[in-house]
Enzyme design. Structure first.
Site, PDB file in Angstrom:
ATOM      1  CE1 TYR A  42      -4.016   2.729   1.037  1.00 17.04           C
ATOM      2  CE2 TYR A  42      -1.770   3.868   2.353  1.00 17.04           C
ATOM      3  CZ  TYR A  42      -3.397   3.276   1.940  1.00 17.04           C
ATOM      4  OH  TYR A  42      -3.991   4.573   1.789  1.00 17.04           O
ATOM      5  CG  HIS A  43       2.696   4.696  -2.723  1.00 20.73           C
ATOM      6  ND1 HIS A  43       2.740   5.960  -2.192  1.00 20.73           N
ATOM      7  CD2 HIS A  43       3.898   4.800  -3.725  1.00 20.73           C
ATOM      8  CE1 HIS A  43       4.268   6.118  -2.962  1.00 20.73           C
ATOM      9  NE2 HIS A  43       4.261   5.533  -3.686  1.00 20.73           N
TER      10      HIS A  43
END
Length: 299
Positions: free
Chosen positions: A89-90
């Site tokens: 997840y960014h």
């Protein structure tokens, strides 16, 4: 005048840590330039010749991670000895990913090649750092070569769009991106999900505005400035690998990864929820994330 000064102080506070991270990144590149010049190093940036420089930079980031975010890394045993694709997840500022890379190198002496957005390569003065740390544009051919050579390869399918326009609800903005799944099938390697608790409480972006979104979609440049930098607790969790299955399709593999990351991050009734020790609240809470600095249960 007092009101203006207070406003300016508040603005400076919420932007100063993100700006300092950028300064630290450029400082890392300067150190590599000095190392190359003093040692007359002309070897390939990915070669072992650069390991001592990598260790110095990794140690710096690891110290910063420990002090500022009380950083913890869990599930490192889930990373295979051979090649694999890490999917994560960014956050608004992926400083947690820098922490992970640093600790992976310090603990396991492993280099993970990172697929980055094209705008990263437009930033001036970072060519050497990107090369030594294994950052690449991430075409399918490059990823396959890296995996064939035994490297770990990491990618965030949400990329800059997820960084800019996700929020404390931790929504995954992957769109129709599934190239990573096809690469995993072609290379016959597992996919390993990864997620950092409280990353959105540490760094956020302003609420989405239609103009910002339109500018991003037309230019593919970051248009929403990140802010924050509060010393909230960061814990990175590496989930169990999704093994290569010759009978699975690309769509089924993407679904597995999406479901795995979703459960890994948000659901309350799964084993992956237990892996993150039930600390992530939805929506995220900055106060809880700060108080978790004093919580010793996961150590």
């Amino acid at each position: 005048l007092v009101i203006v000064l207070l406003i300016m102080s508040a603005l400076l506070f919420i932007f100063i840590v993100p700006l300092s991270i950028l300064c630290f990144i450029y400082l890392s590149n300067i150190l590599l330039l000095i190392y190359r010049r003093n040692g007359e190093v002309k070897a390939d940036p990915l070669s072992d010749v650069w390991d001592s420089a990598r260790k110095t930079i990794a140690s710096f980031w690891d110290i910063y991670a420990r002090i500022w975010h009380g950083y913890e890394l869990h599930g490192l045993e889930n990373i295979p000895e051979g090649p694999g694709i890490l999917v994560y997840y960014h956050g608004a500022i992926p400083v947690d990913y820098l922490y992970f890379l640093s600790r992976l190198f310090l603990w396991k002496k492993r280099l993970c090649l990172s697929v980055a957005d094209h705008f990263v390569f437009r930033l001036p003065g970072l060519k050497l750092l990107l090369g030594v740390m294994g950052v690449m544009p991430g075409t399918r051919e490059e990823c396959l070569v890296a995996l064939k050579n035994g490297y770990l390869v990491s990618i965030s399918p949400g990329g800059a769009r997820e960084a800019l326009f996700s929020d404390e609800s931790y929504q995954l903005l992957w769109g129709n991106r599934k190239g990573f799944a096809q690469v995993a099938l072609d290379a016959k390697v597992p996919i390993i999900p990864m997620y950092t608790q409280n990353i959105r409480e540490g760094y956020r972006t302003f609420k989405e505005r239609k103009l910002f979104r339109q500018l991003y979609e037309s230019t593919r440049l970051p248009t929403t400035p990140p802010y924050g930098g509060l010393p909230v607790k960061f814990r990175t969790y590496i989930g169990e690998p999704i093994p290569y299955d010759p009978n699975v399709t690309t769509e089924e593999l993407v679904e597995k990864v999406c479901k795995g990351n979703f459960l890994f991050s948000f659901q309350t009734k799964t084993a992956i929820r237990a892996l993150i020790s039930k600390h992530q609240t939805i929506p995220g809470s900055i106060w809880k994330a700060l108080l978790e600095r004093f919580d010793k249960r996961c150590k």
